[in-house]
Design a protein around this motif. Sequence first.
Motif, mmCIF file in Angstrom:
data_model
loop_
_atom_site.group_PDB
_atom_site.id
_atom_site.type_symbol
_atom_site.label_atom_id
_atom_site.label_comp_id
_atom_site.label_asym_id
_atom_site.label_seq_id
_atom_site.Cartn_x
_atom_site.Cartn_y
_atom_site.Cartn_z
ATOM 1 N N ILE A 46 44.800 98.064 96.067
ATOM 2 C CA ILE A 46 45.390 96.760 96.554
ATOM 3 C C ILE A 46 44.539 95.503 95.789
ATOM 4 N N VAL A 47 43.052 95.732 96.096
ATOM 5 C CA VAL A 47 42.274 94.661 95.450
ATOM 6 C C VAL A 47 42.642 94.470 94.037
ATOM 7 N N THR A 48 42.553 95.794 93.132
ATOM 8 C CA THR A 48 42.971 95.676 91.836
ATOM 9 C C THR A 48 44.113 95.457 91.417
ATOM 10 N N LEU A 49 45.347 95.707 92.142
ATOM 11 C CA LEU A 49 46.496 95.317 91.901
ATOM 12 C C LEU A 49 46.581 93.610 91.811
ATOM 13 N N VAL A 50 46.024 93.308 93.024
ATOM 14 C CA VAL A 50 46.230 91.943 93.299
ATOM 15 C C VAL A 50 45.282 90.889 92.071
ATOM 16 N N PHE A 51 44.167 91.622 91.764
ATOM 17 C CA PHE A 51 43.230 90.862 90.551
ATOM 18 C C PHE A 51 44.096 90.883 89.258
ATOM 19 N N TRP A 52 44.607 92.213 88.816
ATOM 20 C CA TRP A 52 45.324 92.153 87.598
ATOM 21 C C TRP A 52 46.607 91.469 87.683
ATOM 22 N N ASP A 53 47.573 91.795 88.263
ATOM 23 C CA ASP A 53 48.956 91.374 88.468
ATOM 24 C C ASP A 53 49.237 89.833 88.742
ATOM 25 N N SER A 54 49.381 89.078 87.547
ATOM 26 C CA SER A 54 49.424 87.635 87.952
ATOM 27 C C SER A 54 50.867 87.317 88.932
ATOM 28 N N CYS A 55 51.815 88.213 89.177
ATOM 29 C CA CYS A 55 52.810 87.902 90.151
ATOM 30 C C CYS A 55 52.175 88.025 91.539
ATOM 31 N N LEU A 56 51.073 88.542 91.593
ATOM 32 C CA LEU A 56 50.608 88.726 92.983
ATOM 33 C C LEU A 56 49.341 87.742 93.243
ATOM 34 N N HIS A 57 49.315 86.884 92.205
ATOM 35 C CA HIS A 57 48.393 85.596 92.477
ATOM 36 C C HIS A 57 48.835 84.443 93.491
ATOM 37 N N THR A 58 49.073 84.775 94.523
ATOM 38 C CA THR A 58 49.376 84.120 95.564
ATOM 39 C C THR A 58 48.556 83.919 96.948
ATOM 40 N N PRO A 59 48.525 82.911 97.627
ATOM 41 C CA PRO A 59 47.577 82.872 98.781
ATOM 42 C C PRO A 59 47.856 84.225 99.552
ATOM 43 N N MET A 60 48.907 84.779 99.953
ATOM 44 C CA MET A 60 49.261 85.838 100.751
ATOM 45 C C MET A 60 48.394 87.066 100.199
ATOM 46 N N TYR A 61 48.564 87.348 98.954
ATOM 47 C CA TYR A 61 47.937 88.439 98.296
ATOM 48 C C TYR A 61 46.242 88.345 98.105
ATOM 49 N N TYR A 62 46.102 87.010 98.136
ATOM 50 C CA TYR A 62 44.563 86.807 97.832
ATOM 51 C C TYR A 62 43.966 87.058 99.217
ATOM 52 N N LEU A 63 44.371 86.600 100.312
ATOM 53 C CA LEU A 63 44.102 86.865 101.599
ATOM 54 C C LEU A 63 43.890 88.481 102.026
ATOM 55 N N LEU A 64 45.128 88.924 101.507
ATOM 56 C CA LEU A 64 45.222 90.590 101.822
ATOM 57 C C LEU A 64 44.130 91.248 100.741
ATOM 58 N N SER A 65 43.652 90.749 99.618
ATOM 59 C CA SER A 65 42.780 91.657 99.064
ATOM 60 C C SER A 65 41.369 91.219 99.740
ATOM 61 N N ASN A 66 41.123 90.246 100.365
ATOM 62 C CA ASN A 66 40.144 90.014 101.006
ATOM 63 C C ASN A 66 39.996 90.844 102.380
ATOM 64 N N LEU A 67 41.019 90.903 102.928
ATOM 65 C CA LEU A 67 41.248 91.707 104.088
ATOM 66 C C LEU A 67 41.008 93.157 103.791
ATOM 67 N N SER A 68 41.303 93.679 102.569
ATOM 68 C CA SER A 68 41.183 95.031 102.237
ATOM 69 C C SER A 68 39.488 95.266 101.876
ATOM 70 N N LEU A 69 38.779 94.110 101.534
ATOM 71 C CA LEU A 69 37.212 94.395 101.349
ATOM 72 C C LEU A 69 36.698 94.636 102.585
ATOM 73 N N VAL A 70 37.018 94.220 103.682
ATOM 74 C CA VAL A 70 36.353 94.190 105.183
ATOM 75 C C VAL A 70 36.853 95.523 105.771
ATOM 76 N N TYR A 71 37.455 96.303 105.425
ATOM 77 C CA TYR A 71 37.754 97.481 106.053
ATOM 78 C C TYR A 71 36.659 98.638 105.474
ATOM 79 N N VAL A 72 35.641 98.300 106.262
ATOM 80 C CA VAL A 72 34.353 99.071 105.649
ATOM 81 C C VAL A 72 34.350 100.110 107.065
ATOM 82 N N ILE A 73 34.148 101.386 106.717
ATOM 83 C CA ILE A 73 33.789 102.561 107.748
ATOM 84 C C ILE A 73 32.342 102.707 107.730
#
Length: 306
Positions: A46-73
């Motif tokens: 998810i983080v990679t897709l949001v970073f590389w695909d300009s279609c996903l360069h929106t606030p929703m996906y920016y927040l989603l990529s950060n949300l993915s980063l905090v899923y730490v086990i």
Amino acid sequence: MASMKYRTEVSEFILTGITDTPELQIPLFIIFTIIYFITFIDNLAIVTLVFWDSCLHTPMYYLLSNLSLVYVIPKVIAGFLKGGKVISYNDCASQMFFFSIFVTSEICFLVFMAYDRPTAVCKPLYYTTIMTSSVCTYWTIIAYVCGLLNSAIVTGQTFSLSFCHSNVVHHFFCDIPPLLVISCSDIYSNQMIIFTLGGFTVCFGLLFVCISYLFILAAILRIQSTEGRQKAFSTCASHLSVVSIFYGTIIFMYLQPNSSHSMDTDKVTSILYTMVVPMLYPLVYTLRNKEIRVAMRKAIWGQRLH
């Protein structure tokens, strides 16, 4: 000085793990290792897709990529291979500190995404002017600062207690409820501070999300066409699913009286929100989100990302 010496008589803790049955240790290790790698790969995708695909360069996906980063086990998988795991006093405090940062930050990102969704549905013409990149950056900073402050208070309150009767933590990582159980201090005031702070954070976030979705529901009901209603609801379905799963487990785990806690039940709940739920989040967003599915197809089939 005497009280400090008395408190630090316990220099390490023993984590009992999920089960004391030896024949289950290796199967559990294998299962949770698989879950860990699935979670890691899904969130990294998810983080990679949001970073590389300009279609996903929106606030929703920016927040989603950060949300993915905090899923730490928590790094406790190795503890499944033996009946107990010894962890030092400082390492236990550090584990709780960083885990609390990520949980609080996760709550903040879900709240910010709850603001993003009604803005997209109720004010689509003003969305780009309201949800700017600067706003998203400020929100990200706020999320991590809140996580840091909340974690510092919670960890400080927990480890200001004395641990002198037992150092056996009936859990598979250093969490608040099992540590309060083994403390030999009067935990009432500390417990009230932790409960109040945690309750305010969780309830405020949940209340904000509920209010946001009331606005969304009102906006959807004003849409005349069935297709328009379905499209509006689909923009919020993934976030609503994630919120339901997350808050359900968090409320059950932390916002119940201490007398109602069962260590075995807490272990099962902890497995859900530390391992199973983070694995499900990317799947929910992938399966219910058209833009993510399109970006994944383009990446898999080697099409040019634009």
